[in-house]
Structure formats: C-alpha cells, structure tokens
Write an enzyme that holds these catalytic residues in place. Structure first.
Site, PDB file in Angstrom:
ATOM      1  N   ASP A  74       0.862  -1.191   0.000  1.00 12.88           N
ATOM      2  CA  ASP A  74       0.000   0.000   0.000  1.00 12.88           C
ATOM      3  C   ASP A  74       0.891   1.231   0.000  1.00 12.88           C
ATOM      4  O   ASP A  74       2.085   1.158   0.330  1.00 12.88           O
ATOM      5  CB  ASP A  74      -0.919   0.021   1.235  1.00 12.88           C
ATOM      6  CG  ASP A  74      -1.858   1.228   1.222  1.00 12.88           C
ATOM      7  OD1 ASP A  74      -2.381   1.580   0.153  1.00 12.88           O
ATOM      8  OD2 ASP A  74      -2.070   1.843   2.283  1.00 12.88           O
ATOM      9  N   SER A  75       0.295   2.363  -0.333  1.00 12.92           N
ATOM     10  CA  SER A  75       1.042   3.620  -0.282  1.00 12.92           C
ATOM     11  C   SER A  75       1.420   3.976   1.152  1.00 12.92           C
ATOM     12  O   SER A  75       2.342   4.748   1.370  1.00 12.92           O
ATOM     13  CB  SER A  75       0.199   4.740  -0.878  1.00 12.92           C
ATOM     14  OG  SER A  75      -0.999   4.866  -0.137  1.00 12.92           O
TER      15      SER A  75
ATOM     16  N   TYR B  67      -0.849   8.526  -2.488  1.00 10.91           N
ATOM     17  CA  TYR B  67      -0.797   8.344  -3.939  1.00 10.91           C
ATOM     18  C   TYR B  67      -1.979   9.049  -4.626  1.00 10.91           C
ATOM     19  O   TYR B  67      -1.926   9.328  -5.823  1.00 10.91           O
ATOM     20  CB  TYR B  67      -0.904   6.849  -4.290  1.00 10.91           C
ATOM     21  CG  TYR B  67       0.379   6.057  -4.169  1.00 10.91           C
ATOM     22  CD1 TYR B  67       1.509   6.557  -3.526  1.00 10.91           C
ATOM     23  CD2 TYR B  67       0.455   4.769  -4.714  1.00 10.91           C
ATOM     24  CE1 TYR B  67       2.665   5.802  -3.422  1.00 10.91           C
ATOM     25  CE2 TYR B  67       1.614   4.010  -4.624  1.00 10.91           C
ATOM     26  CZ  TYR B  67       2.716   4.524  -3.979  1.00 10.91           C
ATOM     27  OH  TYR B  67       3.852   3.775  -3.891  1.00 10.91           O
ATOM     28  N   GLY B  68      -3.054   9.236  -3.861  1.00 14.55           N
ATOM     29  CA  GLY B  68      -4.330   9.682  -4.452  1.00 14.55           C
ATOM     30  C   GLY B  68      -4.278  11.014  -5.152  1.00 14.55           C
ATOM     31  O   GLY B  68      -5.201  11.364  -5.892  1.00 14.55           O
TER      32      GLY B  68
ATOM     33  N   CYS C   3      -4.354  -1.423  -2.167  1.00 11.69           N
ATOM     34  CA  CYS C   3      -4.450   0.006  -2.422  1.00 11.69           C
ATOM     35  C   CYS C   3      -5.327   0.183  -3.658  1.00 11.69           C
ATOM     36  O   CYS C   3      -4.976  -0.300  -4.738  1.00 11.69           O
ATOM     37  CB  CYS C   3      -3.044   0.552  -2.680  1.00 11.69           C
ATOM     38  SG  CYS C   3      -2.995   2.286  -3.125  1.00 11.69           S
ATOM     39  N   ASN C   4      -6.458   0.829  -3.470  1.00 12.88           N
ATOM     40  CA  ASN C   4      -7.354   1.025  -4.614  1.00 12.88           C
ATOM     41  C   ASN C   4      -6.749   1.957  -5.642  1.00 12.88           C
ATOM     42  O   ASN C   4      -6.966   1.809  -6.839  1.00 12.88           O
ATOM     43  CB  ASN C   4      -8.690   1.620  -4.149  1.00 12.88           C
ATOM     44  CG  ASN C   4      -9.493   0.618  -3.369  1.00 12.88           C
ATOM     45  OD1 ASN C   4     -10.271  -0.130  -3.928  1.00 12.88           O
ATOM     46  ND2 ASN C   4      -9.287   0.573  -2.065  1.00 12.88           N
ATOM     47  N   THR C   5      -5.979   2.936  -5.148  1.00 14.79           N
ATOM     48  CA  THR C   5      -5.415   3.924  -6.063  1.00 14.79           C
ATOM     49  C   THR C   5      -4.437   3.234  -7.016  1.00 14.79           C
ATOM     50  O   THR C   5      -4.501   3.431  -8.234  1.00 14.79           O
ATOM     51  CB  THR C   5      -4.726   5.041  -5.261  1.00 14.79           C
ATOM     52  OG1 THR C   5      -5.673   5.548  -4.318  1.00 14.79           O
ATOM     53  CG2 THR C   5      -4.261   6.160  -6.158  1.00 14.79           C
TER      54      THR C   5
ATOM     55  N   GLU D 152      -3.056   9.432   7.621  1.00 18.27           N
ATOM     56  CA  GLU D 152      -1.599   9.187   7.684  1.00 18.27           C
ATOM     57  C   GLU D 152      -0.940  10.073   8.748  1.00 18.27           C
ATOM     58  O   GLU D 152       0.030   9.669   9.385  1.00 18.27           O
ATOM     59  CB  GLU D 152      -0.943   9.437   6.320  1.00 18.27           C
ATOM     60  CG  GLU D 152      -1.256   8.381   5.263  1.00 18.27           C
ATOM     61  CD  GLU D 152      -0.472   7.076   5.422  1.00 18.27           C
ATOM     62  OE1 GLU D 152       0.696   7.104   5.825  1.00 18.27           O
ATOM     63  OE2 GLU D 152      -1.067   6.001   5.163  1.00 18.27           O
TER      64      GLU D 152
ATOM     65  N   CYS E 228     -11.184   2.802  -0.792  1.00 18.14           N
ATOM     66  CA  CYS E 228      -9.817   3.155  -0.402  1.00 18.14           C
ATOM     67  C   CYS E 228      -9.531   2.374   0.867  1.00 18.14           C
ATOM     68  O   CYS E 228     -10.367   2.336   1.777  1.00 18.14           O
ATOM     69  CB  CYS E 228      -9.719   4.657  -0.128  1.00 18.14           C
ATOM     70  SG  CYS E 228      -8.151   5.144   0.638  1.00 18.14           S
ATOM     71  N   THR E 229      -8.371   1.737   0.918  1.00 20.50           N
ATOM     72  CA  THR E 229      -8.119   0.841   2.051  1.00 20.50           C
ATOM     73  C   THR E 229      -7.883   1.601   3.359  1.00 20.50           C
ATOM     74  O   THR E 229      -7.825   0.975   4.419  1.00 20.50           O
ATOM     75  CB  THR E 229      -6.931  -0.096   1.750  1.00 20.50           C
ATOM     76  OG1 THR E 229      -5.802   0.695   1.362  1.00 20.50           O
ATOM     77  CG2 THR E 229      -7.281  -1.070   0.648  1.00 20.50           C
ATOM     78  N   HIS E 230      -7.743   2.899   3.290  1.00 19.32           N
ATOM     79  CA  HIS E 230      -7.672   3.675   4.530  1.00 19.32           C
ATOM     80  C   HIS E 230      -9.065   3.840   5.165  1.00 19.32           C
ATOM     81  O   HIS E 230      -9.174   4.064   6.362  1.00 19.32           O
ATOM     82  CB  HIS E 230      -7.124   5.084   4.273  1.00 19.32           C
ATOM     83  CG  HIS E 230      -5.642   5.146   4.073  1.00 19.32           C
ATOM     84  ND1 HIS E 230      -5.019   4.648   2.957  1.00 19.32           N
ATOM     85  CD2 HIS E 230      -4.661   5.676   4.854  1.00 19.32           C
ATOM     86  CE1 HIS E 230      -3.715   4.872   3.048  1.00 19.32           C
ATOM     87  NE2 HIS E 230      -3.475   5.488   4.194  1.00 19.32           N
TER      88      HIS E 230
HETATM   89  N1  DGL Z   1      -5.116   3.385   0.719  1.00 17.96           N
HETATM   90  C1  DGL Z   1      -4.927   3.622  -0.658  1.00 17.96           C
HETATM   91  C2  DGL Z   1      -6.160   3.342  -1.471  1.00 17.96           C
HETATM   92  O1  DGL Z   1      -6.787   2.331  -1.204  1.00 17.96           O
HETATM   93  C3  DGL Z   1      -4.094   4.787  -1.051  1.00 17.96           C
HETATM   94  C4  DGL Z   1      -4.518   6.111  -0.696  1.00 17.96           C
HETATM   95  C5  DGL Z   1      -3.496   7.155  -1.105  1.00 17.96           C
HETATM   96  O2  DGL Z   1      -2.301   6.900  -0.981  1.00 17.96           O
HETATM   97  O3  DGL Z   1      -3.925   8.215  -1.531  1.00 17.96           O
HETATM   98  O4  DGL Z   1      -6.523   4.056  -2.375  1.00 17.96           O
END
Ligand code: DGL
Length: 270
Positions: free
Chosen positions: A7-8, A39-40, A70-72, A162, A194-196
């Site tokens: 993940d990011s 990453y988003g 990570c979805n992004t 974060e 988004c996994t967050h």
């Molecule tokens: N948790 C990640 C996702 O699922 C990344 C979010 C990010 O880095 O912006 O998209």
C-alpha cells in the site's frame, strides 16, 4: 511461502488484518510506501512507477504473489502492470475486482456477459486518482447493467489518517458524504474504495444513515485471496517470515500503525 501486501501507506493494514485472520498459516510481508503517500493526488505514471518499485521490493522478500492493498494503485496502475510488466512466474492482484464481484454477486473469474443485479444506486468514496481513473465504473460495466454510480473524490482523508489527525479525518468524511448525498439522496450501497477508509467505517455508516449497505473491502479481498491460493498454490512464494516494511521512518510509521491496529506493529526500513 510468503505473500506480499503493498500500500502507499498505512491503509493496507486493514486488508492485511483480514488476510491474516482468513489465512493464519500464510506469512505476509507488508510494504507501506509511506515516504510517497498519499498516492491519491499523484498522476497515473507516477503511481505506476512507485507501485512497480514497491512490488519489486516484495519479490525480493520471496513473495511471488503481491496483493495491491491500495485502490489507487489497483485503479491507476494494475492493468498496465499486468499487461506490460509482470513476468509469467509472478502475480500481482488488486483489491478492486473482488469488491466489484461481491457487489455484482459474481464468483471469481466469472466472465459471463453483464447482467442486471440487485443494487441500482451505488455511492463510491475513493481518492481523487481512483475516481479520475474511472476504473470502478469500467470494471462494473463489464459485469452489470443499469447500475448508477455516483463517485465522490474524498480529498484530504488519507492525508489526515496518515498524519494521525482523526478529528480532521472525521470532519472530512462527513462533508464528503453530505456532498454525495446531495447528488444521490438514496444510494442502496456504498463502497469504501480506499483501504484507509475502513478505519473510518463507523463515521461513513453514521453519515450515510440507515438502509445503506456499506461494502467492506478487507473481508471480501481475504475471501478472494483464499479462493485464489486454493486454486493456484504455486504462487505462494519462498519467503517464510511475516515482516512490516516501510519506505518512511520505521519508528513514526510503527507508532501510527500501533494506534490504528491497537497492537504493536514493528516496522523495519524497506
Ligand atoms: N489506501 C490507498 C487506497 O486504497 C491509497 C490512498 C493514497 O495513498 O492516496 O486508495
């Protein structure tokens, strides 16, 4: 026989927890690219480059199969990685398709033509890069017809998480949900893309109100990985130990991860 999880930053830990619960005998090596999170807000080329670097690091740990938690990265880079970059003896899987298969009541690899499904109005909450990629709508259109998707780019939420600023994260989630409900007042389902966001699941559910089914990605991905490894056990790599790696400062990242997961998470430098 280790599996890599990328993940990011910290969000992928929500997926890792579900994977470890579902597959307790499998060692997982986690890599958070905290030095480059979020990453988003990055463009697709940058996300591709960073994700490839992270996956290579996990291959070096003996993980022939890496889950992009990570979805992004899954939305912006995975298809290009699979088509141009991943060698035949390695696998990189994303978190997007399992979620859409759950939403459209399909089993893994069911490539039959798109059909009508129970849900008609879906709210998607994701990072700006995931929303801009339109990967969710594309993957959904391969599988279902007549589903209306309203996507809300949730700027700022990942950054707040974060940074450990949960008060800001909650305020942002509430304002993003309100913005979406103005455009789609009665969604039947909401996807936390988004996994967050599972860390904010209670806030999403509360802001959405009763009657909206919130799809939880970690459990869905865990089920899908268990199914995949059952069919393709050869992709369990040669690694033997569970580890937590970060491109950021291991002490800071470990302290934040411990707060989120409410247990000690010993991060090491990647
Ligand atoms: N948790 C990640 C996702 O699922 C990344 C979010 C990010 O880095 O912006 O998209």
């Amino acid at each position: 026989m280790a599996v890599g999880v990328f993940d990011s930053g910290l969000g992928g830990l929500t997926v890792l927890e579900a994977l470890a619960r579902r597959l307790p005998e499998v060692p997982f090596v986690y890599l958070g690219d905290n030095a480059h999170a979020p990453y988003g807000v990055r463009d697709a080329d940058e996300i591709f480059r960073l994700t490839c670097a992270g996956v290579e690091r996990l291959w070096a740990e003996g993980c022939d199969l890496v889950v992009l938690a990570c979805n992004t990265a899954s939305a912006a880079a995975l298809r290009r990685m699979q088509e141009t970059w991943v060698p035949p003896d390695r696998r990189v899987l994303g978190v997007f398709v399992p979620l859409i298969e759950a939403l459209t009541e399909r089993r893994w690899g069911d490539n039959s033509p798109p059909r009508e499904v129970a849900v008609k109005h879906v709210a998607l909450f994701a990072t700006p890069a995931t929303v801009a990629s339109r990967a969710f709508q594309r993957e959904l259109a391969f599988r279902a017809i007549g589903v209306d998707v309203e996507a809300q780019p949730c700027g700022g939420v990942v950054d707040a998480i974060e940074q450990g600023d949960m008060v800001l994260a909650e305020a942002l989630v509430r304002s993003h949900v309100e913005a979406l409900l103005r455009r789609m007042p009665r969604p039947e389902a909401a996807v936390l893309g988004c996994t967050h966001y599972p860390l904010m699941a209670a806030v999403f559910a509360d802001a959405l109100g009763p009657g909206v089914r919130v799809f939880s990605q970690p459990e869905i991905v865990a089920e899908s990985l268990a199914d995949y490894l059952g069919r393709r056990p050869e992709f369990l790599g040669g690694g033997t130990a569970s580890r937590f790696l970060t491109t950021g400062d291991p002490k800071t990242v470990g302290a934040k991860a411990t707060l989120f997961l409410r247990r000690s998470v010993p991060f090491e430098a990647a």
